[in-house]
Design a protein around this motif. Sequence first.
Motif, PDB file in Angstrom:
ATOM      1  N   LYS A 105     125.853 -24.178 -35.088  1.00  0.00           N
ATOM      2  CA  LYS A 105     126.272 -23.111 -35.922  1.00  0.00           C
ATOM      3  C   LYS A 105     127.662 -23.239 -36.207  1.00  0.00           C
ATOM      4  N   LEU A 106     128.002 -22.826 -37.423  1.00  0.00           N
ATOM      5  CA  LEU A 106     129.456 -22.693 -37.687  1.00  0.00           C
ATOM      6  C   LEU A 106     130.062 -21.303 -36.961  1.00  0.00           C
ATOM      7  N   ILE A 107     131.023 -21.704 -36.616  1.00  0.00           N
ATOM      8  CA  ILE A 107     131.963 -20.433 -35.932  1.00  0.00           C
ATOM      9  C   ILE A 107     133.232 -19.959 -36.946  1.00  0.00           C
ATOM     10  N   PHE A 108     133.169 -18.813 -37.364  1.00  0.00           N
ATOM     11  CA  PHE A 108     133.967 -18.573 -38.449  1.00  0.00           C
ATOM     12  C   PHE A 108     135.421 -17.609 -37.910  1.00  0.00           C
ATOM     13  N   GLY A 109     136.507 -17.844 -38.503  1.00  0.00           N
ATOM     14  CA  GLY A 109     137.630 -16.857 -38.350  1.00  0.00           C
ATOM     15  C   GLY A 109     137.319 -15.781 -39.159  1.00  0.00           C
ATOM     16  N   THR A 110     138.443 -14.981 -39.085  1.00  0.00           N
ATOM     17  CA  THR A 110     138.219 -13.462 -39.794  1.00  0.00           C
ATOM     18  C   THR A 110     138.520 -13.593 -41.334  1.00  0.00           C
ATOM     19  N   GLY A 111     139.245 -14.556 -41.494  1.00  0.00           N
ATOM     20  CA  GLY A 111     139.454 -14.834 -43.085  1.00  0.00           C
ATOM     21  C   GLY A 111     140.941 -14.712 -43.339  1.00  0.00           C
ATOM     22  N   THR A 112     141.264 -15.015 -44.417  1.00  0.00           N
ATOM     23  CA  THR A 112     142.866 -14.766 -45.090  1.00  0.00           C
ATOM     24  C   THR A 112     142.320 -14.564 -46.657  1.00  0.00           C
TER      25      THR A 112
ATOM     26  N   PHE B  32     117.956 -25.111 -41.324  1.00  0.00           N
ATOM     27  CA  PHE B  32     118.295 -23.695 -41.747  1.00  0.00           C
ATOM     28  C   PHE B  32     118.852 -22.966 -40.927  1.00  0.00           C
ATOM     29  N   TYR B  33     119.759 -21.921 -41.462  1.00  0.00           N
ATOM     30  CA  TYR B  33     120.572 -20.983 -40.956  1.00  0.00           C
ATOM     31  C   TYR B  33     120.526 -19.628 -41.742  1.00  0.00           C
ATOM     32  N   TRP B  34     120.416 -18.646 -41.196  1.00  0.00           N
ATOM     33  CA  TRP B  34     120.802 -17.317 -41.759  1.00  0.00           C
ATOM     34  C   TRP B  34     122.172 -16.951 -40.995  1.00  0.00           C
ATOM     35  N   TYR B  35     123.003 -16.364 -41.972  1.00  0.00           N
ATOM     36  CA  TYR B  35     124.330 -15.704 -41.569  1.00  0.00           C
ATOM     37  C   TYR B  35     124.301 -14.553 -42.246  1.00  0.00           C
ATOM     38  N   ARG B  36     125.010 -13.470 -41.722  1.00  0.00           N
ATOM     39  CA  ARG B  36     125.373 -12.127 -42.501  1.00  0.00           C
ATOM     40  C   ARG B  36     126.853 -11.792 -42.355  1.00  0.00           C
ATOM     41  N   GLN B  37     127.215 -11.164 -43.340  1.00  0.00           N
ATOM     42  CA  GLN B  37     128.598 -10.743 -43.479  1.00  0.00           C
ATOM     43  C   GLN B  37     128.549  -9.275 -43.811  1.00  0.00           C
ATOM     44  N   ILE B  38     128.863  -8.164 -42.933  1.00  0.00           N
ATOM     45  CA  ILE B  38     129.036  -6.743 -43.452  1.00  0.00           C
ATOM     46  C   ILE B  38     130.529  -6.826 -43.891  1.00  0.00           C
ATOM     47  N   LEU B  39     130.431  -5.822 -45.081  1.00  0.00           N
ATOM     48  CA  LEU B  39     131.714  -5.762 -46.074  1.00  0.00           C
ATOM     49  C   LEU B  39     132.749  -5.643 -45.219  1.00  0.00           C
ATOM     50  N   GLY B  40     133.621  -6.650 -45.676  1.00  0.00           N
ATOM     51  CA  GLY B  40     135.055  -6.647 -45.054  1.00  0.00           C
ATOM     52  C   GLY B  40     135.166  -7.274 -43.709  1.00  0.00           C
ATOM     53  N   GLN B  41     134.268  -7.864 -43.053  1.00  0.00           N
ATOM     54  CA  GLN B  41     134.170  -8.495 -41.670  1.00  0.00           C
ATOM     55  C   GLN B  41     133.901 -10.009 -41.796  1.00  0.00           C
ATOM     56  N   LYS B  42     133.782 -10.631 -40.720  1.00  0.00           N
ATOM     57  CA  LYS B  42     133.763 -12.043 -40.796  1.00  0.00           C
ATOM     58  C   LYS B  42     132.497 -12.250 -40.841  1.00  0.00           C
ATOM     59  N   VAL B  43     131.982 -13.579 -41.257  1.00  0.00           N
ATOM     60  CA  VAL B  43     130.905 -14.242 -41.558  1.00  0.00           C
ATOM     61  C   VAL B  43     130.170 -14.352 -39.962  1.00  0.00           C
ATOM     62  N   GLU B  44     128.818 -13.762 -39.803  1.00  0.00           N
ATOM     63  CA  GLU B  44     128.394 -13.859 -38.322  1.00  0.00           C
ATOM     64  C   GLU B  44     127.069 -14.784 -38.561  1.00  0.00           C
ATOM     65  N   PHE B  45     126.855 -15.442 -37.247  1.00  0.00           N
ATOM     66  CA  PHE B  45     125.535 -16.510 -37.307  1.00  0.00           C
ATOM     67  C   PHE B  45     124.260 -15.474 -36.842  1.00  0.00           C
ATOM     68  N   LEU B  46     123.380 -15.738 -37.357  1.00  0.00           N
ATOM     69  CA  LEU B  46     122.388 -15.079 -36.916  1.00  0.00           C
ATOM     70  C   LEU B  46     121.170 -15.970 -36.113  1.00  0.00           C
ATOM     71  N   VAL B  47     120.690 -16.944 -36.892  1.00  0.00           N
ATOM     72  CA  VAL B  47     119.933 -17.848 -36.411  1.00  0.00           C
ATOM     73  C   VAL B  47     119.393 -19.177 -37.014  1.00  0.00           C
ATOM     74  N   SER B  48     119.532 -20.172 -36.452  1.00  0.00           N
ATOM     75  CA  SER B  48     119.067 -21.571 -36.756  1.00  0.00           C
ATOM     76  C   SER B  48     117.651 -21.928 -36.640  1.00  0.00           C
ATOM     77  N   PHE B  49     117.257 -22.771 -37.636  1.00  0.00           N
ATOM     78  CA  PHE B  49     115.848 -23.018 -37.607  1.00  0.00           C
ATOM     79  C   PHE B  49     115.600 -24.519 -37.997  1.00  0.00           C
ATOM     80  N   TYR B  50     115.125 -25.155 -37.026  1.00  0.00           N
ATOM     81  CA  TYR B  50     114.701 -26.550 -37.086  1.00  0.00           C
ATOM     82  C   TYR B  50     113.269 -27.147 -36.824  1.00  0.00           C
TER      83      TYR B  50
END
Lengths: 118, 117
Positions: A105-112, B32-50
């Motif tokens: 998976k990708l690990i992200f920073g908090t962004g700029t 395949f992957y699913w990520y989510r991003q709550i408004l104003g927050q960082k992108v978070e990993f949910l799941v990977s699928f192979y």
Amino acid sequence: AQTVTQSQPEMSVQEAETVTLSCTYDTSESDYYLFWYKQPPSRQMILVIRQEAYKQQNATENRFSVNFQKAAKSFSLKISDSQLGDAAMYFCAYRSEVAGGATNKLIFGTGTLLAVQP
Amino acid sequence: EPEVTQTPSHQVTQMGQEVILRCVPISNHLYFYWYRQILGQKVEFLVSFYNNEISEKSEIFDDQFSVERPDGSNFTLKIRSTKLEDSAMYFCAIVAGLSRVYGNTIYFGEGSWLTVV
């Protein structure tokens, strides 16, 4: 566990000027990839540039280039000749090349958040 | 850059309802992957699928979430009983094969914005 840190929540640059966005990461691995993604107001995630850790040469893509310092675990993005369309959130991301390979998976920073002033 | 289409682009749902988000890659992909991003927050990993199996999942991906690839093409994320805190942008992502150019880069779809009310 790997972490990615972006210490600049917001940056601003004048149109046509150059700006550098900072990113540091922490890992014990030697094989990995680093990325910068751009997220404009549309919220789409757009790949800007990638760097393989085994390559010493810094990646470049047109006006975008990186300064990759593996020993310092630093990966900054330089945007030259900034344009209004460059205004966006920029995320630094890490991806391991160990074990799981393509499933890692990708690990992200908090962004700029970059603002470009006309 | 490989194309990934997500539907719906925006969905508003009542709390407790089931939601299915869909991802349709243009070309054949294995990862395949699913990520989510709550408004104003960082992108978070949910799941990977192979290869039709979950490879890895995060702590966020609890029993309320499931993924499947029912017809060998569409890749879906199901949230069984939505909560207010599930409101977020959900991104599908793929690894475009194993070529030297694309093999280790994850490309994202345009996202599905879910609002739970």
